[in-house]
Write an enzyme that holds these catalytic residues in place. Structure first.
Site, PDB file in Angstrom:
ATOM      1  N   SER A 107       0.834  -1.205   0.000  1.00 36.30           N
ATOM      2  CA  SER A 107       0.000   0.000   0.000  1.00 36.30           C
ATOM      3  C   SER A 107       0.866   1.251   0.000  1.00 36.30           C
ATOM      4  O   SER A 107       0.439   2.302  -0.478  1.00 36.30           O
ATOM      5  CB  SER A 107      -0.949   0.003   1.206  1.00 36.30           C
ATOM      6  OG  SER A 107      -0.230   0.055   2.417  1.00 36.30           O
ATOM      7  N   GLU A 108       2.107   1.148   0.507  1.00 33.21           N
ATOM      8  CA  GLU A 108       2.956   2.327   0.562  1.00 33.21           C
ATOM      9  C   GLU A 108       4.428   1.960   0.473  1.00 33.21           C
ATOM     10  O   GLU A 108       4.882   0.997   1.104  1.00 33.21           O
ATOM     11  CB  GLU A 108       2.734   3.080   1.875  1.00 33.21           C
ATOM     12  CG  GLU A 108       2.933   4.554   1.772  1.00 33.21           C
ATOM     13  CD  GLU A 108       1.766   5.226   1.078  1.00 33.21           C
ATOM     14  OE1 GLU A 108       2.024   6.148   0.283  1.00 33.21           O
ATOM     15  OE2 GLU A 108       0.617   4.836   1.319  1.00 33.21           O
ATOM     16  N   THR A 109       5.163   2.723  -0.332  1.00 31.38           N
ATOM     17  CA  THR A 109       6.622   2.708  -0.318  1.00 31.38           C
ATOM     18  C   THR A 109       7.064   4.152  -0.105  1.00 31.38           C
ATOM     19  O   THR A 109       6.571   5.055  -0.782  1.00 31.38           O
ATOM     20  CB  THR A 109       7.204   2.169  -1.637  1.00 31.38           C
ATOM     21  OG1 THR A 109       6.797   0.802  -1.802  1.00 31.38           O
ATOM     22  CG2 THR A 109       8.723   2.226  -1.617  1.00 31.38           C
TER      23      THR A 109
END
Length: 258
Positions: A43-45
């Protein structure tokens, strides 16, 4: 380039929300950051570079860059204070949402985030059809926040992801009062190519102010009722929300890029 994957808002592996974090010496191209983000498919980097006494921090979803992300901020602070600058107790991040401060307090990481200004909005048939249930209240900040009168409804909700893309708000946040905690919630982000965000820190910049006011409390314990689950400790000072959580390391790896 070294990359860490951290399970944020959890005290055990495979809980909370995983974020991939790259703390770099200098910036790589936006195209490369997006390629890494899509390859990770989390969902996030997040990517950060130290600039003076602060770290400039940027957050990417598989759908593009966003202006605020709680769990990747917590994960970044965890890496910096445990691996890179172990004498630090406070980390300041320069971001699209201004300076964000994270304080390490034992095994908790307390983040100071802006609270979203919530405006009541009409509950429409289009909204009900997309969500799959009728909320009792609805508000708009960055995201659409929908309040339900039953925790069971929130836990069992199965919204239509394609229809969610057609209603207002960047994400959909759904919440209800909890039996064992102050509130339970879930976060859906199909517009960012993420069906359900396991634990959404920025979502609690909507959720926490609502429940702190509704329950007339100085602090609350919030549970994100995704499959992975996660716990956030929330309070508010003026127009700022303090979100605290734990984190654990899942992996440390090298990315092979030219």
């Amino acid at each position: 380039m070294k990359q860490y994957v951290i399970d944020a808002f959890s005290d055990k592996l495979f809980g909370g929300n995983p974020a991939a974090i790259c703390i770099m010496d200098s910036w790589i191209s936006d195209e490369m950051m997006m390629n890494i983000t899509r390859e990770n498919n989390l969902s996030e980097t997040a990517f950060a570079v130290k600039e003076g006494d602060k770290y400039k921090l940027r957050w990417f979803t598989p759908g593009g860059e966003i202006d605020l992300c709680g769990h990747a901020t917590l994960a970044s602070a965890y890496i910096i204070t445990n691996f890179l600058e172990t004498d630090l107790e406070t980390v300041t991040f320069s971001t699209l949402s201004g300076d964000l401060i994270v304080n390490k307090k034992g095994d908790l990481y307390e983040m100071d985030f802006p609270a979203y200004d919530l405006k009541p909005v009409e509950i429409t048939e289009k909204m009900i059809d997309a969500i799959g249930a009728k909320p009792v209240e609805a508000y708009m900040g960055r995201d659409l926040l929908c309040i339900f009168d039953d925790e069971k409804t929130v836990r069992e909700l199965k919204p239509d992801m394609e229809k969610l893309k057609t209603i207002d708000g960047l994400l959909l946040q759904v919440t209800a009062a909890g039996k064992d905690v102050d509130c339970v919630s879930r976060s859906f982000a199909p517009k960012m190519n993420v069906d359900e965000d396991p634990v959404c820190g920025s979502g609690h910049c909507h959720i926490a102010p609502y429940w702190l006011n509704k329950l007339n409390k100085d602090s609350i314990v919030a549970y994100q009722a995704s499959k992975r689950g996660g716990v956030l400790y929330c309070s508010q000072e003026g127009d700022r929300v303090k979100l605290s959580g734990k984190a654990v390391v899942y992996s440390i790896a090298d990315i092979n890029i030219d």
